[in-house]
Write an enzyme that holds these catalytic residues in place. Structure first.
Site, PDB file in Angstrom:
ATOM      1  CG  ASP A 150      -2.166   0.902   0.972  1.00  0.00           C
ATOM      2  OD1 ASP A 150      -2.111   1.773   0.064  1.00  0.00           O
ATOM      3  OD2 ASP A 150      -3.176   0.765   1.688  1.00  0.00           O
ATOM      4  CD1 TRP A 151       0.463   5.727  -3.368  1.00  0.00           C
ATOM      5  CD2 TRP A 151      -0.093   3.572  -3.426  1.00  0.00           C
ATOM      6  NE1 TRP A 151       0.383   5.343  -4.693  1.00  0.00           N
ATOM      7  CE2 TRP A 151       0.044   4.029  -4.759  1.00  0.00           C
ATOM      8  CE3 TRP A 151      -0.421   2.225  -3.246  1.00  0.00           C
ATOM      9  CZ2 TRP A 151      -0.152   3.222  -5.880  1.00  0.00           C
ATOM     10  CZ3 TRP A 151      -0.610   1.413  -4.360  1.00  0.00           C
ATOM     11  CH2 TRP A 151      -0.474   1.906  -5.647  1.00  0.00           C
TER      12      TRP A 151
END
Ligand code: BGC
Length: 878
Positions: free
Chosen positions: A300-301
Site C-alpha cells: 500500500d502507499w
C-alpha cells in the site's frame, strides 16, 4: 543530489521485527470470545519468521504466463529488474502508482490506478456502485459484468493494474471506514464476489490488485504517525489467532488467489506486531506458501517500512516507491541494486519479484491489450507536466478519452438489483399516479458543489452514491433520486414537491401534511482515514443516520401516514427509533448506488424492478449488539495500539446468533413484491476420495540470466536528465558503501539476515497448499443440495436462496453461509435451487497439523431465505 541520499539506516533497523521468535499463530487456540482486552491471549502477540520467500512455480492457470515472464526477465539487466519493482515516487508520473520503464525493450512503465469502483482521478469514466452495494445483489452475473466493465474502462485509459477489488477490510466492525469498498463481513459471500470481480477485470485485460492484505479493519492508526496529544504512535496491530485467520479473514483472499488475482496489496497495519508488508509469516508462509499465490505483492502507499527485510519477507513491488511521499528516497531503487550487488539479497529473489510482476502482465494479456496512458491523475487539463511533482516535461497529458460505452445501463440495473426491501405494508410499488408525492431529505438532491465538488468525495453533501477516499471515481453525472422521481410523476401529470433541507421543520411539516406519499431519503457515510468528514476520521463515530436523519423521519411521519424511507449508507444504520412506526409504510436500503442512483431507486419504487437484493450484513438494534468496535484513542505511551480480535470468528450474524441477540433485520434478509415458498430439500452425496496433505519438495529457485558485478556499470547515466525526487535504480558512487549513504554499512548489526532467508534450495511443500488458493482437494464436492422454490405471488420475482451449514462443534457458529443462488421465477412457477458443498465448506482449521479437517461433530445443511429463516434442513452424513 537529493535522489542519491538513499535512506540511511534501513538495512540495519528494519530487520528487527521479522526475526521475532514467538509463534503465536500455530500455537494459539481459539480464544474465549469476549471483548475484554485485559484478559486477552492476543495481547502483544508476535509473528513468527518464515523464510525463504517462496519462488513462483507456474502452478494452476499460470504455466504459460510463467514461461513468458521468465523469458522476458532473462533478458533484463539488474537495473531493469529493479525498475520493475520500484515506484518512481508520488506524483512522479501520470498514475497514482508507476514503476520504472525498460526503454531498451520498448517496455513502458506500468500504471497502477485506483479504484475498486471505477477509474479514479479521470474524466469520461463511469462511477459504478460500490462493492458493498453490489454484494447485496447476490448475483454472480452482476459481479462479473461490473468487474469486466471496470476493467475495460481502466484498459482504455491505459491502466495496467486496477487497485481493487477489496476483501480487507472484511467488515469486522460496522463502523469501519472502508467496509463499503469491500463486499460483506461474510467470508463466503465476499470470496465469491471477489472471484467474479477478478475474473471480470482480468478478462478485460487488466491486472486486478486484491487488497488490503490483511486485517486492515479500521482507519484509525492504520499508519504510524503523530497523534495530537499523544505523540508518535506506531501503526495498529491487529492481533489474531491462526484459526480465526483461516476460517474468516483469509478465506476470501484464498478465493481471490484461486481466481487468479494478478496482484495483492499488503496493508498498512501490523499483524501480530509485524507490519503487513514485511510480515514474513503472512506473505511467505501463508500467501505464497500455503495459498500458492503466483502473482506479485504490492505495498500500500507508504506501507513499506524496510528495504532488505521487506524483500526477504516477500514484498515484490513498492508503491509509490519513495520512503514517504516525495522524499526522493527509497527503501528499494538504488538500495535494491546495492543489496543484490553486495549479496544481501540473492539474485533469485529479485528474479522472482520481476517474474511475478511480468507473469501477471502476461496472464491477463497486457502484451495484447495495453494502450498508452492517456489521462493524468493530477490534473484534468489537456496540457501539463509529465512529472507533476517535479513540474517537468510539459506536454499533452490528457486526451479525455470517453471509456464509458453503454455501462450506465448496467450500472442502473446492478444498483436496482442490489436494492433491499426491508419493510413493505403494501405501500410499494408506487404507480406514479399518487395524487401528491412529497420528497424529503438532502439525500434526495444534488450536492451544491457539484457531484465531484469535494476532493475524493470527502463530504456528505447531497445524495450519497459512494463513500470517500481513494476508493472512489469521478461521477460523469449523478442522477439524483429527486430528478428521477420527478420524471416519473410528471409522466402522469401528478403533483410532486420537495424539501431538501433537513432542518426546515416548518416547511417539512407543511409539505408532509399534503402528501399522499412521502419519500424520505436519509444516509450515513464513511471513508478513508486521510479525510475527516463531520468529525469522522474515516471510521464512523456511530451508526446513526447523518444530517439528523432520525429527526427528519420523525417530522415527516408525524404528519404523513404513508412514509417510505430510503437509506443510502455504507453499512448498517440504527433504525430502531422508527422502523416499527406504522406511518413508515416501507423501507428500502439502496447502499451506494453510483452514477445512476436516482434511476435505479425509481425502478424499484415504481415496480419496473421487483426488488430481490438481500442484506449482506446485520442491522442490529444498537451498536453494542455487534460485539466489536473501533479503537479510537491510542494507548498511553508510544506503543502500537493493540487490537485483539478476541471475538474469533464471531462477527456480524455469527455474533448475534451466538449471543441470542435479536437483530432488527438479519443478514440475508430482504423482501420482494411477490412471495416464495420453500420445499423439498434433497441432499446427494458425492464420492470424493480422502483428503491428502501435499508433500514433497519444491524445485530450487531459478536464477534468470546474470549480471555485472562491476559497480561502474550502475552509475547514473551522464546523458540523462535527473527528475526531481524521482526514484531511480542507479548508484552515485562505485563504492557501494558510499552509494548506500548508510553509516552502518558493513557493520555486524547491519548484516543481520534472518535464518534461511537467502536459501534458494528446494523447500518442503506445505500440507494445506498445493495449488493457487490452497490444497486443490479442498474444492472436492462432497454433497450437492437441491430444493424447490415456488413463486406463489402474482408477479415475476427473484429470490436469493441461501444455504447455511452447521459445523456442529461447541466452538462453531450456529450456522455459516456456504452457498446461494439468485433465482428468477415466474408467478405460479417454481425453480430448483442447487448448490455444492465442498470439503472446505465442512472443514475447520487445525492449528496443530496446520491443515483443514472435518470434525466428527454432526453436521446439518439448511436452505432458507435469510440467516434466520432456515426453512429446510437435512443432516449431512459424511
Ligand atoms: C489506499 C489504497 C490505495 C492507495 C493509492 C492508499 O491510501 O489505502 O487502497 O490504492 O492509497 O491511492
Amino acid at each position: 543530489m537529493l535522489w542519491l541520499a538513499q535512506a540511511a539506516a534501513i538495512l540495519a533497523i528494519h530487520l528487527t521485527k521479522v526475526g521475532a521468535a514467538a509463534t503465536l499463530y500455530p500455537n494459539a487456540t481459539n480464544p474465549n470470545p469476549s471483548n475484554s482486552t485485559n484478559a486477552s491471549e492476543l495481547n502483544d502477540a508476535t509473528s513468527p519468521p518464515y523464510y525463504p520467500s517462496p519462488w513462483m512455480d507456474g502452478s494452476g492457470q499460470w504455466a504459460d504466463a510463467y514461461t513468458k515472464a521468465q523469458d522476458f526477465v532473462r533478458q533484463l539487466t539488474l537495473l531493469e529488474k529493479v525498475n520493475l519493482t520500484t515506484g518512481v515516487g508520488w506524483e512522479g508520473e501520470a498514475c497514482v502508482g508507476n514503476v520504472g520503464s525498460i526503454p531498451r525493450l520498448g517496455f513502458r512503465a506500468l500504471c497502477m490506478q485506483d479504484s475498486p469502483l471505477g477509474v479514479r482521478f479521470a474524466d469520461y469514466v463511469s462511477a459504478f456502485p460500490a462493492g458493498g452495494t453490489v454484494a447485496a445483489s447476490w448475483d454472480r452475473g452482476v459481479w462479473y459484468q461490473r468487474g469486466y466493465q471496470m476493467g475495460m474502462e481502466h484498459r482504455m485509459k491505459g491502466v495496467d493494474v486496477q487497485l481493487g477489488p477489496v476483501v480487507g477490510p472484511l467488515g469486522r466492525s460496522p463502523e469501519g471506514g472502508r467496509n463499503w469498498e469491500g463486499f460483506s463481513p461474510d467470508p463466503v459471500l465476499s470470496g465469491i464476489a471477489v472471484s467474479e470481480t477478478i475474473r471480470g477485470i482480468q478478462d478485460a485485460g487488466v491486472i486486478a490488485c486484491t487488497k488490503h492484505y490483511i486485517l486492515n479493519e479500521q482507519e484509525h492508526f492504520r499508519q504510524p504517525g503523530d497523534v495530537a496529544g499523544y505523540g508518535f504512535v506506531d501503526g495498529i496491530s491487529s492481533n489474531i489467532d491462526d484459526k480465526t485467520l483461516h476460517e474468516l479473514y483469509l478465506w476470501p483472499f484464498a478465493d481471490a488467489v484461486r481466481a487468479g488475482t494478478g496482484s495483492i496489496m499488503c496493508s498498512y497495519n501490523q499483524v501480530n506486531n509485524s507490519y503487513a508488508c514485511q510480515n514474513s509469516y503472512l506473505i511467505n508462509y501463508i500467501l505464497k506458501g500455503e495459498l500458492g499465490f503466483q502473482g506479485f505483492v504490492m505495498s500500500d502507499w507508504s506501507a513499506q517500512h524496510a528495504g532488505v527485510s521487506s524483500s526477504l519477507a516477500g514484498l515484490d513491488m513498492t508503491m509509490p516507491g519513495d520512503t514517504a511521499f516525495d522524499t526522493g528516497l527509497s527503501f528499494w531503487g538504488a538500495n535494491l541494486t546495492i543489496a543484490v550487488l553486495n549479496g544481501t539479497i540473492p539474485e533469485w529473489r529479485l528474479d522472482d519479484m520481476a517474474t511475478r510482476i511480468m507473469a501477471a502482465y502476461y496472464l491477463v494479456g497486457r502484451d495484447r491489450t495495453q494502450v498508452p496512458v492517456n489521462f493524468n491523475s493530477w490534473s484534468l487539463d489537456t496540457y501539463g507536466y509529465e512529472h507533476p511533482y517535479a513540474s517537468m516535461g510539459y506536454g499533452l497529458i490528457n486526451q479525455h478519452v470517453d471509456v464509458r460505452a453503454e455501462h450506465g445501463t448496467a450500472i442502473r440495473s446492478a444498483a436496482a438489483r442490489s436494492t433491499v426491501l426491508l419493510k413493505n405494508n403494501n405501500a410499494l410499488p408506487l404507480s406514479g399516479k399518487e395524487k401528491f408525492t412529497a420528497v424529503f431529505g438532502e439525500d434526495a438532491d444534488n450536492n451544491a458543489y457539484g457531484p465531484n465538488g469535494c476532493s475524493d468525495h470527502g463530504c456528505d453533501d447531497g445524495t450519497l452514491a459512494q463513500g470517500w477516499g481513494s476508493g472512489t471515481a469521478s461521477f460523469p453525472y449523478l442522477v439524483t433520486p429527486l430528478a428521477a422521481i420527478q420524471n416519473e410523476v410528471l409522466q402522469y401529470g401528478s403533483i410532486i414537491q420537495s424539501v431538501t433541507n433537513n432542518w426546515a421543520y416548518t416547511q417539512i411539516e407543511a409539505l408532509a401534511k399534503q402528501a399522499s406519499v412521502a419519500l424520505v431519503f436519509v444516509n450515513a457515510d464513511s471513508g478513508e482515514g486521510y479525510i475527516t468528514v463531520d468529525g469522522n476520521e474515516g471510521d464512523r463515530n456511530n451508526l446513526t443516520l447523518w444530517k439528523d436523519g432520525d429527526a427528519l423521519i420523525k417530522n415527516v411521519t408525524g404528519y404523513c401516514n404513508n412514509t417510505v424511507v430510503v437509506i443510502h449508507s455504507v453499512g448498517p444504520v440504527l433504525v430502531d427509533a422508527w422502523y416499527n412506526n406504522p406511518n413508515v409504510t416501507a423501507i428500502l436500503w439502496a447502499g451506494l448506488p453510483g452514477e445512476q442512483s436516482g434511476n435505479s431507486i425509481a425502478d424499484v419504487l415504481y415496480g419496473r424492478v421487483n426488488p430481490g437484493g438481500k442484506l449482506t450484513f446485520t442491522m442490529g438494534a444498537s451498536r453494542t449488539d455487534y460485539g466489536t468496535d473501533i479503537i479510537y484513542k491510542p494507548p498511553n505511551g508510544h506503543a502500537a495500539p493493540q487490537d485483539n480480535f478476541d471475538e474469533g470468528v464471531f462477527i456480524d450474524y455469527r455474533y448475534f446468533d451466538k449471543n441470542n441477540i435479536d437483530p432488527i433485520y438479519e443478514f440475508g434478509f430482504g423482501l420482494s413484491y411477490t412471495t416464495f415458498a420453500y420445499s423439498n430439500i434433497n441432499v446427494i452425496k458425492a464420492s470424493a476420495g480422502a483428503y491428502t496433505p501435499t508433500t514433497g519438495m519444491t524445485l530450487e529457485a531459478p536464477v534468470l540470466g546474470n549480471y555485472s558485478t562491476n559497480p561502474a556499470d550502475y552509475q547514473f547515466p551522464s546523458n540523462m536528465t535527473y527528475v526531481t525526487a524521482y526514484i531511480y535504480p542507479y548508484l552515485n558512487s562505485t563504492d557501494l558503501s558510499k552509494a548506500s549513504e548508510d553509516s552502518s554499512y558493513g557493520l555486524p548489526t547491519e548484516k543481520y539476515i534472518p535464518a534461511g532467508a537467502t536459501d534458494g534450495s528446494p523447500q518442503p511443500r506445505i500440507a494445506a497448499g498445493g495449488g493457487p488458493g490452497g490444497n486443490p482437494e479442498l474444492w472436492d464436492v462432497l454433497f450437492t443440495v437441491t430444493a424447490t422454490i415456488a413463486n406463489n405471488g402474482t408477479i415475476p420475482g427473484e429470490e436469493v436462496v441461501q444455504m447455511y451449514v452447521s459445523l456442529g462443534g461447541p466452538d462453531d457458529p450456529k450456522v455459516v453461509l456456504r452457498g446461494f443462488e439468485r433465482l428468477s421465477i415466474q408467478a405460479g412457477s417454481s425453480a430448483t435451487f442447487t448448490a455444492d458443498i465442498t470439503r472446505r465448506d465442512l472443514s475447520n482449521w487445525d492449528t496443530a497439523t496446520q491443515n483443514w479437517f472435518i470434525s466428527s461433530y454432526p453436521k446439518t445443511v439448511y436452505v432458507g431465505s435469510s440467516s434466520r429463516k432456515l426453512l429446510l434442513s437435512s443432516a449431512l452424513n459424511i
